[in-house]
Design a protein around this motif. Structure first.
Motif, short mmCIF file in Angstrom:
data_model
loop_
_atom_site.label_atom_id
_atom_site.label_comp_id
_atom_site.label_asym_id
_atom_site.label_seq_id
_atom_site.Cartn_x
_atom_site.Cartn_y
_atom_site.Cartn_z
N GLN A 63 5.58 19.06 7.27
CA GLN A 63 4.38 17.52 7.08
C GLN A 63 4.25 18.02 5.44
O GLN A 63 3.88 17.04 4.49
N TYR A 64 3.84 18.81 4.95
CA TYR A 64 4.00 19.97 3.64
C TYR A 64 4.88 18.57 2.85
O TYR A 64 4.68 17.85 1.99
N GLY A 65 6.59 19.24 3.95
CA GLY A 65 7.77 18.46 2.72
C GLY A 65 7.55 17.14 3.29
O GLY A 65 8.37 16.80 2.03
N PHE A 66 7.31 16.42 4.53
CA PHE A 66 7.27 15.19 3.84
C PHE A 66 6.82 14.51 3.18
O PHE A 66 6.43 13.17 2.40
N GLY A 67 5.12 15.01 3.37
CA GLY A 67 4.33 14.89 1.88
C GLY A 67 5.22 14.70 0.50
O GLY A 67 4.56 13.54 0.11
N SER A 68 5.46 15.90 0.14
CA SER A 68 6.02 15.65 -0.71
C SER A 68 7.36 14.70 -1.45
O SER A 68 7.06 14.67 -2.07
N LEU A 69 7.95 14.78 0.15
CA LEU A 69 8.66 13.44 -0.29
C LEU A 69 8.72 12.33 -0.67
O LEU A 69 8.65 11.24 -1.43
N LEU A 70 7.68 11.35 0.30
CA LEU A 70 6.95 9.86 0.39
C LEU A 70 5.76 10.46 -0.49
O LEU A 70 5.49 9.04 -1.22
N GLY A 71 4.97 11.15 -0.78
CA GLY A 71 3.67 11.08 -2.13
C GLY A 71 3.55 10.68 -3.43
O GLY A 71 3.12 9.39 -3.63
N PRO A 72 4.89 11.61 -3.68
CA PRO A 72 4.81 10.72 -5.52
C PRO A 72 5.53 9.86 -5.66
O PRO A 72 4.80 9.54 -6.02
N PRO A 73 6.23 9.38 -4.75
CA PRO A 73 6.87 8.28 -5.75
C PRO A 73 5.94 7.41 -4.57
O PRO A 73 6.12 6.02 -5.59
N THR A 74 5.36 7.04 -3.67
CA THR A 74 4.25 5.87 -3.65
C THR A 74 3.38 5.94 -4.47
O THR A 74 3.27 4.75 -4.67
N GLY A 75 2.85 6.68 -4.76
CA GLY A 75 1.39 6.91 -6.15
C GLY A 75 2.34 6.76 -7.10
O GLY A 75 1.07 5.96 -8.08
N GLY A 76 3.12 7.21 -7.66
CA GLY A 76 3.09 6.85 -8.51
C GLY A 76 4.98 5.70 -9.57
O GLY A 76 4.17 4.26 -10.20
N TYR A 77 5.15 4.70 -7.86
CA TYR A 77 5.59 3.30 -7.97
C TYR A 77 4.08 2.13 -8.30
O TYR A 77 4.34 1.15 -8.66
N LEU A 78 3.31 2.72 -7.31
CA LEU A 78 2.41 1.47 -7.03
C LEU A 78 0.94 1.32 -7.50
O LEU A 78 0.20 0.67 -7.93
N ALA A 79 0.79 2.65 -8.43
CA ALA A 79 0.07 2.17 -9.51
C ALA A 79 0.49 1.36 -11.06
O ALA A 79 1.61 1.71 -11.19
N ARG A 80 -0.62 1.09 -11.14
CA ARG A 80 -0.54 0.06 -12.13
C ARG A 80 0.22 -0.94 -11.82
O ARG A 80 1.10 -1.14 -11.92
N PRO A 81 0.25 -2.14 -10.79
CA PRO A 81 0.52 -3.05 -10.31
C PRO A 81 0.89 -3.62 -11.21
O PRO A 81 1.63 -5.18 -10.83
N ALA A 82 -0.44 -4.13 -12.22
CA ALA A 82 -0.39 -5.36 -12.62
C ALA A 82 -0.82 -5.05 -14.03
O ALA A 82 -1.82 -5.49 -14.42
N ASP A 83 -0.10 -4.03 -14.51
CA ASP A 83 -0.44 -3.60 -15.86
C ASP A 83 0.12 -4.20 -16.95
O ASP A 83 1.23 -4.96 -17.22
N PRO A 84 -0.35 -5.38 -17.71
CA PRO A 84 -0.61 -6.34 -18.73
C PRO A 84 0.54 -5.83 -19.79
O PRO A 84 0.86 -6.38 -20.83
N ASN A 85 0.72 -4.60 -19.79
CA ASN A 85 1.32 -3.73 -20.74
C ASN A 85 2.87 -3.70 -20.39
O ASN A 85 3.68 -3.56 -21.30
N ASN A 86 2.94 -3.71 -19.21
CA ASN A 86 4.41 -3.62 -18.53
C ASN A 86 5.25 -4.72 -18.25
O ASN A 86 4.78 -5.93 -16.98
N ALA A 87 6.31 -4.91 -19.52
CA ALA A 87 6.58 -6.40 -19.09
C ALA A 87 7.26 -7.05 -17.59
O ALA A 87 7.44 -7.65 -17.04
#
Length: 525
Positions: free
Chosen positions: A165-189
């Motif tokens: 499950q550690y591997g599954f967490g490393s698979l899904l966690g980073p892209p989920t956190g990275g892509y969904l962070a700051r979803p309405a960033d006014p500096n990101n067109a």
């Protein structure tokens, strides 16, 4: 459990006298404890890509080279909570059972996720991270649960599934956190264009969309935290309705004992016949001071400290423009998630194959050596990427893939070594000790190495410091600790490959398992 321990001289017994078929895995139990483990791993990896950016939002005037100080404290807060909470949850699980504590731990995760997601300042986020560790004692309880619903024939497979499950967490966690962070960033067109297009497509919901955007701009890291929140709710009700209490299964296993061996006849050669050792109850203190336990716990704690130290400076190194790679949260999420598919093959197929070829002891020693080499030489990757820009992402993906594979292999093997270091009835004590010790190293790791990294990479305008200072220093220190851990791993006794007898009579320092089954183990001195 009750039974006799037959003492044999070394070399007399090479194989079990009583053969046992592998007990089928209790998948009905394992599916939920695996989900508990996945939730913990997923949550850890989810926040890793955006914590430096969260800290930067809380302190806009802070230089990037100084992010390590505050990032380190935030990473350590959860492990400080775990250090204080793990012994408490272990005691409560012994008194009230594993299931109630797993429910309480999952509830603690739900509360902490909400507090962290809607943090308005650094100190609230720090408190949320502390609660995350203190209110969730599930990691140690899961290991104890698994050891109680399995026996020596299938515990390795069960712990392998949990470690996967550690591997599954490393698979899904980073892209989920990275892509969904700051979803309405006014500096990101690009992100703002998404909301504009959404309003144009659904004009009747324009006001609602504006409200959503306003909330997401006020709490830019709430959206990624909602994903593990939903998982945690699912896991909570799954445990509540479908997970049996492990003690019930444990008692069933205890009732199924193998026959015991009788004492040798009068005048029989004791070198060729087993001798019955007097039954002596094994106290908790005797378990904790045994060489096997000390060594296994120490290896787990040191490897955990190296892992969290590397994980703490990794995202800071990736966002640095001088000496680093200058990545953003989305790119960081891509790098940390790209290695995930390999984990789906590595943990369930490659690790069991390596275990059969090398055994748990040798596999851990080889993994620890590779782990130390990887960490020590990692900082030279930025120089190579600077000289050949096209190699930047392949190098980073390779580094993170190698790191996660080494972690998965090392932790899955050391979990079995921990289980084999104590009788089944006392594994909860050993797991509690191990979890407390690793929490201690994981508290120190982010604070110490994030501060060293911030100090060694401080740029006064003259550029980054040359080797061995600058970003090299932290990685080299971690690597050297890793090499010392390799030497420590070679003190593991060969007998730790097998579980101790499933009886209250224990094997202390100098008594090691050679073979046997529950109730009729062969032990050599």
């Amino acid at each position: 459990f009750s039974g006799n321990i037959a003492i044999m001289k070394e070399g007399d017994v090479k194989q079990d006298d009583v053969k046992r078929e592998d007990t089928p895995l209790p998948y009905g139990c394992l599916i939920w404890v695996c989900l508990v483990q996945f939730l913990d791993a997923f949550s850890i990896f989810l926040v890793a890509p955006f914590i430096p950016f969260m800290v930067a939002d809380f302190f806009p005037a802070l230089a990037k080279s100084e992010l390590g100080y505050y990032t380190g404290y935030m990473n350590s807060a959860s492990f400080f909570g775990q250090l204080l909470g793990s012994p408490l949850w272990g005691i409560l699980s012994d008194k009230f059972g594993r299931k109630p504590i797993l429910l309480m731990g999952t509830s603690g995760t739900i509360f902490s996720l909400l507090l962290f997601a809607f943090s308005k300042n650094y100190w609230q986020a720090l408190l949320a991270r502390f609660c995350w560790g203190f209110l969730n004692g599930n990691i140690g309880v899961v290991k104890t649960y698994v050891s109680e619903v399995t026996d020596e024939t299938n515990i390795a497979k069960a712990l392998g599934l949990v470690a996967m499950q550690y591997g599954f967490g490393s698979l899904l966690g980073p892209p989920t956190g990275g892509y969904l962070a700051r979803p309405a960033d006014p500096n990101n067109a690009n992100k703002m264009q998404f909301w504009t297009n959404l309003q144009e497509s659904h004009p009747s919901f324009s006001g609602t969309i504006d409200s959503v955007v306003e909330v997401l701009q006020k709490y830019p890291y709430a959206l990624p935290c909602m994903v593990p929140f939903v998982v945690a709710i699912t896991v909570f009700f799954g445990i509540l309705f479908f997970l049996p209490e492990s003690r019930q299964v444990y008692l069933k296993l205890a009732a199924n004992k193998a026959p015991t061996f009788d004492a040798p006849a009068k005048g029989q050669d004791t070198d060729k016949a087993p001798l019955v050792a007097p039954a002596q109850p094994m106290t908790r203190w005797e378990v904790l001071k045994s060489k096997k336990v000390r060594t296994a716990v120490g290896l787990y704690a040191i490897m955990g400290g190296i892992q969290i130290g590397f994980s703490s400076i990794w995202p800071i190194w990736l966002i640095m423009s001088k000496g680093g790679f200058g990545l953003g949260p989305s790119e960081m999420g891509f790098v940390m998630g790209a290695s995930g598919p390999v984990q789906l093959v590595w943990q369930p197929f490659i690790v069991p194959l390596l275990t059969k070829m090398l055994g748990f002891r040798l596999l851990f020693q080889c993994t620890a050596f590779y782990f130390a080499c990887l960490v020590f030489f990692a900082p030279f990757a930025s120089s190579l990427a600077s000289a050949i820009p096209a190699t930047k992402f392949p190098i980073l993906i390779f580094l993170w893939l190698s790191f996660t594979c080494a972690c998965n292999t090392g932790f899955s093997t050391v979990f079995v070594l921990l289980a084999n270091s104590a009788p089944k009835k006392l594994r909860g004590t050993v797991n509690g000790l191990a979890q407390t010790c690793v929490a201690g190293t994981r508290i120190a790791g982010p604070i110490v190495f994030s501060n060293i990294f911030a100090w060694s990479t401080y740029d006064d305008g003259s550029g980054p410091l040359p080797w061995p200072m600058g970003h090299y220093l932290c990685f080299h220190i971690l690597g050297l600790i890793g090499f010392m851990n390799v030497l420590f791993a070679f003190t593991l006794p060969e007998s730790i490959q097998r579980p101790l007898p499933e009886v209250d009579e224990g094997a202390l320092d100098g008594v090691t398992v050679s073979g046997g089954t529950a109730g009729s183990p062969m032990v050599k001195t």
